[in-house]
Design a protein around this motif. Structure first.
Motif, PDB file in Angstrom:
ATOM      1  N   ALA A 537       0.825  -1.215   0.000  1.00 55.19           N
ATOM      2  CA  ALA A 537       0.000   0.000   0.000  1.00 55.19           C
ATOM      3  C   ALA A 537       0.856   1.261   0.000  1.00 55.19           C
ATOM      4  N   ILE A 538       0.426   2.230  -0.807  1.00 55.93           N
ATOM      5  CA  ILE A 538       1.018   3.565  -0.813  1.00 55.93           C
ATOM      6  C   ILE A 538       0.041   4.489  -0.090  1.00 55.93           C
ATOM      7  N   PRO A 539       0.418   5.052   1.047  1.00 51.79           N
ATOM      8  CA  PRO A 539      -0.528   5.894   1.795  1.00 51.79           C
ATOM      9  C   PRO A 539      -0.814   7.198   1.062  1.00 51.79           C
ATOM     10  N   LEU A 540      -2.068   7.593   1.060  1.00 53.46           N
ATOM     11  CA  LEU A 540      -2.487   8.867   0.486  1.00 53.46           C
ATOM     12  C   LEU A 540      -3.326   9.575   1.534  1.00 53.46           C
ATOM     13  N   ASP A 541      -2.719  10.552   2.227  1.00 50.53           N
ATOM     14  CA  ASP A 541      -3.381  11.280   3.296  1.00 50.53           C
ATOM     15  C   ASP A 541      -3.747  12.674   2.797  1.00 50.53           C
ATOM     16  N   LEU A 542      -5.024  13.025   2.871  1.00 46.29           N
ATOM     17  CA  LEU A 542      -5.536  14.298   2.357  1.00 46.29           C
ATOM     18  C   LEU A 542      -6.336  15.024   3.438  1.00 46.29           C
ATOM     19  N   ARG A 543      -6.364  16.350   3.333  1.00 45.91           N
ATOM     20  CA  ARG A 543      -7.242  17.124   4.216  1.00 45.91           C
ATOM     21  C   ARG A 543      -7.878  18.245   3.407  1.00 45.91           C
ATOM     22  N   HIS A 544      -9.082  18.606   3.790  1.00 48.38           N
ATOM     23  CA  HIS A 544      -9.881  19.554   3.021  1.00 48.38           C
ATOM     24  C   HIS A 544     -10.507  20.576   3.969  1.00 48.38           C
ATOM     25  N   ASP A 545     -10.760  21.773   3.435  1.00 44.69           N
ATOM     26  CA  ASP A 545     -11.422  22.803   4.231  1.00 44.69           C
ATOM     27  C   ASP A 545     -12.881  22.460   4.479  1.00 44.69           C
ATOM     28  N   THR A 546     -13.515  21.823   3.498  1.00 44.87           N
ATOM     29  CA  THR A 546     -14.907  21.393   3.636  1.00 44.87           C
ATOM     30  C   THR A 546     -14.998  19.924   3.233  1.00 44.87           C
ATOM     31  N   ALA A 547     -16.075  19.287   3.621  1.00 49.19           N
ATOM     32  CA  ALA A 547     -16.258  17.882   3.275  1.00 49.19           C
ATOM     33  C   ALA A 547     -16.365  17.732   1.764  1.00 49.19           C
ATOM     34  N   PRO A 548     -15.645  16.791   1.156  1.00 41.10           N
ATOM     35  CA  PRO A 548     -15.728  16.597  -0.296  1.00 41.10           C
ATOM     36  C   PRO A 548     -17.152  16.258  -0.718  1.00 41.10           C
ATOM     37  N   SER A 549     -17.587  16.837  -1.817  1.00 41.49           N
ATOM     38  CA  SER A 549     -18.911  16.522  -2.350  1.00 41.49           C
ATOM     39  C   SER A 549     -18.890  15.132  -2.968  1.00 41.49           C
ATOM     40  N   PRO A 550     -20.059  14.509  -3.197  1.00 39.89           N
ATOM     41  CA  PRO A 550     -20.094  13.132  -3.702  1.00 39.89           C
ATOM     42  C   PRO A 550     -19.333  12.903  -4.999  1.00 39.89           C
ATOM     43  N   ASP A 551     -19.221  13.948  -5.860  1.00 43.66           N
ATOM     44  CA  ASP A 551     -18.543  13.751  -7.141  1.00 43.66           C
ATOM     45  C   ASP A 551     -17.115  14.316  -7.156  1.00 43.66           C
ATOM     46  N   SER A 552     -16.547  14.569  -5.970  1.00 45.19           N
ATOM     47  CA  SER A 552     -15.169  15.070  -5.911  1.00 45.19           C
ATOM     48  C   SER A 552     -14.187  13.993  -6.350  1.00 45.19           C
ATOM     49  N   VAL A 553     -13.142  14.436  -7.052  1.00 46.64           N
ATOM     50  CA  VAL A 553     -12.139  13.517  -7.598  1.00 46.64           C
ATOM     51  C   VAL A 553     -10.746  14.037  -7.270  1.00 46.64           C
ATOM     52  N   HIS A 554      -9.861  13.131  -6.915  1.00 45.63           N
ATOM     53  CA  HIS A 554      -8.453  13.465  -6.713  1.00 45.63           C
ATOM     54  C   HIS A 554      -7.627  12.650  -7.707  1.00 45.63           C
ATOM     55  N   TRP A 555      -6.759  13.332  -8.454  1.00 44.04           N
ATOM     56  CA  TRP A 555      -5.928  12.633  -9.441  1.00 44.04           C
ATOM     57  C   TRP A 555      -4.613  12.222  -8.794  1.00 44.04           C
ATOM     58  N   PHE A 556      -4.280  10.957  -8.974  1.00 47.04           N
ATOM     59  CA  PHE A 556      -3.060  10.374  -8.418  1.00 47.04           C
ATOM     60  C   PHE A 556      -2.221   9.867  -9.586  1.00 47.04           C
ATOM     61  N   ARG A 557      -0.951  10.202  -9.608  1.00 51.22           N
ATOM     62  CA  ARG A 557      -0.078   9.815 -10.721  1.00 51.22           C
ATOM     63  C   ARG A 557       1.013   8.875 -10.238  1.00 51.22           C
ATOM     64  N   ALA A 558       1.303   7.892 -11.057  1.00 51.84           N
ATOM     65  CA  ALA A 558       2.376   6.953 -10.740  1.00 51.84           C
ATOM     66  C   ALA A 558       3.057   6.520 -12.022  1.00 51.84           C
ATOM     67  N   ASP A 559       4.358   6.307 -11.966  1.00 53.11           N
ATOM     68  CA  ASP A 559       5.114   5.689 -13.043  1.00 53.11           C
ATOM     69  C   ASP A 559       5.343   4.230 -12.652  1.00 53.11           C
ATOM     70  N   VAL A 560       4.788   3.322 -13.404  1.00 53.30           N
ATOM     71  CA  VAL A 560       4.852   1.903 -13.072  1.00 53.30           C
ATOM     72  C   VAL A 560       5.872   1.235 -13.979  1.00 53.30           C
ATOM     73  N   GLU A 561       6.852   0.581 -13.366  1.00 55.30           N
ATOM     74  CA  GLU A 561       7.887  -0.112 -14.120  1.00 55.30           C
ATOM     75  C   GLU A 561       7.641  -1.611 -14.037  1.00 55.30           C
ATOM     76  N   MET A 562       7.641  -2.279 -15.172  1.00 55.16           N
ATOM     77  CA  MET A 562       7.378  -3.715 -15.217  1.00 55.16           C
ATOM     78  C   MET A 562       8.169  -4.343 -16.355  1.00 55.16           C
ATOM     79  N   ARG A 563       8.101  -5.665 -16.445  1.00 60.80           N
ATOM     80  CA  ARG A 563       8.769  -6.349 -17.549  1.00 60.80           C
ATOM     81  C   ARG A 563       8.149  -5.952 -18.888  1.00 60.80           C
ATOM     82  N   HIS A 564       8.928  -6.031 -19.928  1.00 58.80           N
ATOM     83  CA  HIS A 564       8.498  -5.582 -21.255  1.00 58.80           C
ATOM     84  C   HIS A 564       7.619  -6.658 -21.895  1.00 58.80           C
ATOM     85  N   LEU A 565       6.422  -6.841 -21.314  1.00 60.04           N
ATOM     86  CA  LEU A 565       5.451  -7.845 -21.768  1.00 60.04           C
ATOM     87  C   LEU A 565       4.048  -7.279 -21.593  1.00 60.04           C
ATOM     88  N   PRO A 566       3.069  -7.817 -22.277  1.00 60.29           N
ATOM     89  CA  PRO A 566       1.690  -7.408 -22.014  1.00 60.29           C
ATOM     90  C   PRO A 566       1.284  -7.800 -20.595  1.00 60.29           C
TER      91      PRO A 566
END
Length: 590
Positions: A537-566
């Motif tokens: 697990a990669i922890p993602l800790d967030l805090r907001h001034d107001t409670a997020p609305s039901p359709d709120s979205v947070h974008w998370f980016r990662a570079d994933v390294e794997m073997r050169h295969l499908p």
């Protein structure tokens, strides 16, 4: 960072998976369409979410027999003594089940899983390891199963699950429709989709270099002709140094993954990580150890598949039974000549299967294939699994009528239950059931796993990886997009991944005038041969001034390294507070 996983046990036994995944993580706030605010990163020490009261009941299906092997009936709750780690616990739930019907009792409540009616249904899961069983040898067992479906109570339900090439297929969900179950068994019998061990791409490639023939697979750990290729493959799975970046926190730290590789990759990985010199090792001994490591991982794949099946299926009320047709599961110590300190025995791997079954209330009844020369080490292992979950094992004749025998065994028993004080420390609590009558024999599950939230979330991520059908049915879905892949040295590639996390569906806890969320992001891959890589697990800790609305979205980016295969890439986001998990599965090609 290249990290090895999964369930840690207090006695040092661990369930690691191949670690082929490297992540350069950047948690970025690209925007909240509904909330219009920027979240702040939150130190893990800044927030405590409090304790959750867990009232999950531990179910004990207890069989009591006299000296002649006949069932003893008419016992009351006071006749039973339940010890957990040597200490007596109160039996809060109790009923006697006779011929599939619950008898009225006094002094304790009826176990919740029994339901409201008199009929106590049994939920059967037939698990077939297609990749490790031979079609000709399993066919009589499956046909015997199909021929005896009519002996089940009309209220009993049957589900059929098959493991093939490292993935799970639900051929038939829980149903009382015997025709639907028969159709699923017929699909297995035809062999068009599920061709068995002799057509397993992964096993052929691993043990024979793809050239055909599977004789090497039927033996325990030892030197084989293609072990040198296996050793090279293991060495290629080593780690390195990468960066873990959190731009919200404004910092960057270099992590030396080689220290973790030594824990997660077994013998060959430890050799690479420790820079050991091969001068004192004979080539054949290294080949033997490499092949033993592959067999260990092979058994791990099968055990994880059964564990994921039990966690993925949601049976209705009633008793839970797993009929296991494993085929040629690897056996052995996986520690030739005392080397390979990171490897484990077959029984240690099977403990993970037993612990999950006992945690979820499954009784396991293994069935051997119809073979004239059974593998006695495998037979002992199957009996070990059955014994510790309260079931029985069937082989050489009795396996043909296994369903009939299991239906009889599960129709007459005592159902006890208690709600322990969970400590969430990943320790196994030993259970002993005693009956205050002389001359009787007792059969029941022997323990349960006090599962931590983190380990439970890891197992949930594994379920999403192995069970695509169940992932597609999840309510909470992630949006995932990938960028152009970039080739790297060593036949590897880098894949940029953006994940839209629907934070409005997860719990936001008021804290110090703001709203905080602590989520866990996990990445896992599986290739066409069924080999997996799982990232802790990669922890993602967030805090907001107001409670997020039901359709709120947070974008998370990662570079994933794997073997050169499908690969199939599975991303999960888990909320430890609500215990909800959102997921997505995408295909990645070089």
């Amino acid at each position: 960072m290249t990290i090895g996983n999964l369930c840690s046990r207090p006695d040092g036994r661990r369930s690691y998976c191949w670690c082929l995944l490297t992540l350069l993580v950047a948690a970025l706030a690209f925007g909240y369409p509904a909330a219009g605010q920027e979240p702040d990163a939150l130190s893990s020490s800044e927030v405590a979410f409090g304790e959750e009261i867990d009232v999950r009941v531990v179910n004990l299906e207890v069989v009591v027999e006299d000296g002649e092997g006949d069932r003893v009936s008419g016992l009351a709750a006071d006749d039973f003594l339940v010890l957990v780690d040597g200490e007596e616990v109160e039996v809060e739930y109790f009923t006697e089940v006779s011929r599939g019907r619950a008898r009225p009792t006094s002094g304790a409540d009826v176990p919740p899983a029994v339901g409201d009616g008199e009929v106590v249904a049994t939920n059967y899961v037939l698990f077939v390891d297609d990749e490790r069983s031979l079609r000709a040898l399993r066919r009589p067992v499956l046909r015997g199963f199909a021929d005896r479906l009519g002996l089940l109570d009309p209220a009993d339900r049957v589900a059929v699950v098959v493991q093939n090439d490292g993935r799970l297929a639900l051929l038939s969900p829980f149903t009382t429709d015997r025709g639907a179950t028969s159709a699923a068994l017929e699909e297995l019998d035809r062999g068009r989709r599920f061709r068995g061990l002799l057509d397993s791409r992964r096993i052929l490639r691993t043990f024979t270099g793809g050239g055909g023939g599977t004789a090497a697979y039927f033996r325990d750990a030892g030197p084989q002709s293609h072990a040198s290729e296996a050793a090279a493959d293991l060495v290629a799975r080593g780690g390195g140094i990468s960066a873990h970046v959190d731009r919200n926190a404004g910092g960057e730290a270099l992590l030396d993954s080689r220290a973790v590789v030594s824990e997660g990759l077994g013998a060959a990985g430890a050799i690479v990580a420790s820079d050991l010199v091969f001068a004192n090792m004979k080539p054949d001994s290294f080949e033997q150890e490499a092949r033993a490591s592959i067999l260990e991982q092979d058994l791990s794949l099968s055990v994880d598949a059964v564990v994921s099946t039990m966690r993925a299926l949601d049976p209705p009320e009633g008793r839970k039974v797993l009929l296991l047709l494993p085929g040629y599961w690897p056996t052995g110590e996986f520690r030739p000549s005392g080397r390979g300190a990171g490897l484990r025995t077959d029984l240690q791997l099977l403990d993970g299967l037993i612990d999950t079954a006992n945690l979820l209330g499954y009784t396991i009844y293994p069935m051997d294939q119809q073979t004239g020369s059974p593998n006695m080490r495998l037979w002992q292992n199957l009996r070990y699994v059955a014994r510790d979950t309260g079931g029985m094992a069937f082989m050489a004749g009795s396996n043909i009528s296994a369903l009939e025998l299991v239906a009889s065994d599960t129709s007459n028993f005592y159902w006890l239950g208690f709600a322990p004080e969970y400590r969430r420390d990943d320790r196994v609590r030993e259970i002993e059931v005693q009956v205050q009558h002389p001359g009787v024999q007792v059969r029941a599950r022997r323990g349960y796993l006090d599962l931590s939230r983190a380990t439970e979330a890891d197992m949930e991520a594994q379920r999403h990886l192995l069970f695509p059908q169940q992932t597609e049915e999840d309510v909470a879905r992630l949006r995932v997009r990938t960028g152009a892949t970039r080739s790297l040295r060593g036949k590897r590639m880098n894949v940029p991944v953006d994940v839209a996390i629907p934070i409005g569906t997860f719990t936001a806890v008021p804290w110090d005038g703001r709203y905080v969320q602590r989520l866990e992001v996990r990445f896992a891959t599986i290739d066409h041969d069924g080999w997996r890589a799982e990232q802790p697990a990669i922890p993602l800790d967030l805090r907001h001034d107001t409670a997020p609305s039901p359709d709120s979205v947070h974008w998370f980016r990662a570079d994933v390294e794997m073997r050169h295969l499908p690969h199939s890439l599975v991303v999960t986001v888990h909320d430890p507070v609500s215990r909800q998990t959102a997921s997505a599965r995408i295909e990645v090609k070089p």
